[in-house]
Motif scaffolding. Sequence first.
Motif, PDB file in Angstrom:
ATOM      1  N   VAL A   1      14.882  -7.024   4.444  1.00 48.49           N
ATOM      2  CA  VAL A   1      14.707  -7.554   3.384  1.00 48.49           C
ATOM      3  C   VAL A   1      15.098  -6.627   2.066  1.00 48.49           C
ATOM      4  O   VAL A   1      14.676  -5.463   2.361  1.00 48.49           O
ATOM      5  CB  VAL A   1      13.444  -8.275   3.362  1.00 48.49           C
ATOM      6  N   LEU A   2      15.624  -7.131   1.138  1.00 46.32           N
ATOM      7  CA  LEU A   2      15.634  -6.340  -0.044  1.00 46.32           C
ATOM      8  C   LEU A   2      14.569  -6.132  -0.915  1.00 46.32           C
ATOM      9  O   LEU A   2      13.880  -7.093  -1.258  1.00 46.32           O
ATOM     10  CB  LEU A   2      16.907  -6.923  -0.857  1.00 46.32           C
ATOM     11  N   ILE A   3      14.081  -4.904  -1.169  1.00 46.77           N
ATOM     12  CA  ILE A   3      12.858  -4.590  -1.793  1.00 46.77           C
ATOM     13  C   ILE A   3      13.134  -3.749  -3.195  1.00 46.77           C
ATOM     14  O   ILE A   3      12.136  -3.495  -3.937  1.00 46.77           O
ATOM     15  CB  ILE A   3      11.898  -3.832  -1.224  1.00 46.77           C
ATOM     16  N   GLY A   4      14.172  -3.486  -3.501  1.00 44.77           N
ATOM     17  CA  GLY A   4      14.402  -2.815  -4.768  1.00 44.77           C
ATOM     18  C   GLY A   4      15.907  -2.070  -4.761  1.00 44.77           C
ATOM     19  O   GLY A   4      16.721  -2.237  -4.098  1.00 44.77           O
ATOM     20  N   CYS A   5      15.910  -1.242  -5.733  1.00 38.71           N
ATOM     21  CA  CYS A   5      17.076  -0.513  -6.146  1.00 38.71           C
ATOM     22  C   CYS A   5      16.884   0.946  -6.456  1.00 38.71           C
ATOM     23  O   CYS A   5      16.155   1.163  -7.364  1.00 38.71           O
ATOM     24  CB  CYS A   5      17.949  -1.452  -7.096  1.00 38.71           C
ATOM     25  N   SER A   6      17.462   1.906  -5.965  1.00 35.33           N
ATOM     26  CA  SER A   6      17.042   3.192  -6.441  1.00 35.33           C
ATOM     27  C   SER A   6      17.818   3.674  -7.788  1.00 35.33           C
ATOM     28  O   SER A   6      18.452   2.794  -8.116  1.00 35.33           O
ATOM     29  CB  SER A   6      17.695   4.267  -5.070  1.00 35.33           C
ATOM     30  N   GLU A   7      17.377   4.887  -8.259  1.00 35.76           N
ATOM     31  CA  GLU A   7      18.027   5.261  -9.433  1.00 35.76           C
ATOM     32  C   GLU A   7      19.309   5.437  -9.508  1.00 35.76           C
ATOM     33  O   GLU A   7      20.250   5.453 -10.466  1.00 35.76           O
ATOM     34  CB  GLU A   7      17.149   6.625  -9.698  1.00 35.76           C
ATOM     35  N   ASN A   8      19.866   5.724  -8.056  1.00 37.69           N
ATOM     36  CA  ASN A   8      21.302   5.874  -8.082  1.00 37.69           C
ATOM     37  C   ASN A   8      22.129   4.484  -7.762  1.00 37.69           C
ATOM     38  O   ASN A   8      23.197   4.428  -7.304  1.00 37.69           O
ATOM     39  CB  ASN A   8      21.931   6.868  -7.093  1.00 37.69           C
TER      40      ASN A   8
ATOM     41  N   VAL B   1       6.977   5.400  -4.394  1.00 40.62           N
ATOM     42  CA  VAL B   1       7.221   4.856  -3.239  1.00 40.62           C
ATOM     43  C   VAL B   1       5.938   3.683  -2.774  1.00 40.62           C
ATOM     44  O   VAL B   1       6.209   2.713  -1.988  1.00 40.62           O
ATOM     45  CB  VAL B   1       6.750   6.028  -1.937  1.00 40.62           C
ATOM     46  N   ALA B   2       4.984   3.864  -3.200  1.00 40.01           N
ATOM     47  CA  ALA B   2       3.600   2.896  -2.874  1.00 40.01           C
ATOM     48  C   ALA B   2       4.064   1.398  -3.035  1.00 40.01           C
ATOM     49  O   ALA B   2       4.052   0.680  -2.395  1.00 40.01           O
ATOM     50  CB  ALA B   2       2.432   3.341  -3.627  1.00 40.01           C
ATOM     51  N   PRO B   3       4.798   1.381  -4.343  1.00 41.53           N
ATOM     52  CA  PRO B   3       4.977   0.042  -4.709  1.00 41.53           C
ATOM     53  C   PRO B   3       6.079  -0.590  -3.807  1.00 41.53           C
ATOM     54  O   PRO B   3       5.971  -2.154  -3.309  1.00 41.53           O
ATOM     55  CB  PRO B   3       5.416  -0.202  -6.206  1.00 41.53           C
ATOM     56  N   LEU B   4       7.088   0.164  -3.381  1.00 43.77           N
ATOM     57  CA  LEU B   4       7.996  -0.559  -2.446  1.00 43.77           C
ATOM     58  C   LEU B   4       7.425  -0.872  -1.100  1.00 43.77           C
ATOM     59  O   LEU B   4       7.491  -1.768  -0.613  1.00 43.77           O
ATOM     60  CB  LEU B   4       9.021   0.747  -2.139  1.00 43.77           C
ATOM     61  N   LEU B   5       6.662   0.096  -0.694  1.00 40.39           N
ATOM     62  CA  LEU B   5       5.705  -0.302   0.753  1.00 40.39           C
ATOM     63  C   LEU B   5       5.021  -1.591   0.539  1.00 40.39           C
ATOM     64  O   LEU B   5       5.042  -2.296   1.375  1.00 40.39           O
ATOM     65  CB  LEU B   5       5.060   0.867   0.964  1.00 40.39           C
ATOM     66  N   SER B   6       4.239  -1.800  -0.563  1.00 41.94           N
ATOM     67  CA  SER B   6       3.612  -2.735  -0.849  1.00 41.94           C
ATOM     68  C   SER B   6       4.420  -4.197  -0.910  1.00 41.94           C
ATOM     69  O   SER B   6       3.956  -5.117  -0.127  1.00 41.94           O
ATOM     70  CB  SER B   6       2.754  -2.792  -2.273  1.00 41.94           C
ATOM     71  N   LYS B   7       5.556  -4.003  -1.653  1.00 37.51           N
ATOM     72  CA  LYS B   7       6.421  -5.040  -1.411  1.00 37.51           C
ATOM     73  C   LYS B   7       7.081  -5.420  -0.077  1.00 37.51           C
ATOM     74  O   LYS B   7       7.031  -6.699   0.357  1.00 37.51           O
ATOM     75  CB  LYS B   7       7.456  -4.956  -2.612  1.00 37.51           C
ATOM     76  N   ALA B   8       7.457  -4.527   0.550  1.00 35.67           N
ATOM     77  CA  ALA B   8       7.996  -4.672   1.758  1.00 35.67           C
ATOM     78  C   ALA B   8       6.982  -5.349   2.957  1.00 35.67           C
ATOM     79  O   ALA B   8       7.366  -5.989   3.553  1.00 35.67           O
ATOM     80  CB  ALA B   8       8.401  -3.156   2.273  1.00 35.67           C
TER      81      ALA B   8
END
Length: 259
Positions: A16-23, A62-69
């Motif tokens: 599942v898509l959880i975000g996009c990096s700064e790059n 990192v924490a919000p990404l893990l939370s969403k994942a």
Amino acid sequence: MLDTLGGKEQKLEDSVLIGCSENLMPQFALDLGRFEKPALESYLQGTFIELRKALFLLNGNVAPLLSKAQALLRWHDNNQYCSKTGQPTQKNIAGSKRICNANGIIYYPQMSPVVITLVSNGDWCLLARQETFPAGMYSALAGFCDIGETVEEAIYREVAEEVGLEVESLMYAGSQHWPFPNSSLMIACHATVRQGHTEINVNKFELENARWFSLEEVKEAFQHKRIPPERKDGTVPVWIPPKLAIARQLIEEWVQRQS
């Protein structure tokens, strides 16, 4: 890693898509729970811990990404069949929805609204703890919104139910996604109670304890960056949730207003 452990094609399909990096690189999450834990830990050269504990150890990015994942992967795992037809549902590529192929019903991930409220009365704020909290930790009051309730109504009810106090005024402070117990939207507010009506009646079905804290006591609790060790008498000093939790934001805002 998937090449080594096997099941690459299926795992990529389930991601599942959880975000996009700064790059501008897309970030995907995979559920590795179906792999053997010892094999994973050996490959990754680490040890798995509960996500609830891990969130307090990670940085703010990192924490919000893990939370969403965690929340999104769990939602997909729990919604593999249509509740109307009983037929399998299909995940879209990004994982933002599931579709029943039998009748076209679209299911979207949902969050449960939760009010979290720091109650104060002049120079004192009210903190409480549940039996499931780590030893010594106190936090703001929190509870799920009932169907049909407004945020304001939920706060009035929760404060009255849990500590027997009547809210006089409230102010919105912010919100936060929280993956426990099943993906919640934490709606944070400050609330004040009527002067002279500060006697606490703790609902033991909801809370283990609740009491008023002075500014000095809260500042002392701030000194503990991690779970403090036990004292010689077996008790644990009072501490408050770490910076990741929105409860910490509420308490910090109250301290700033008092200082």
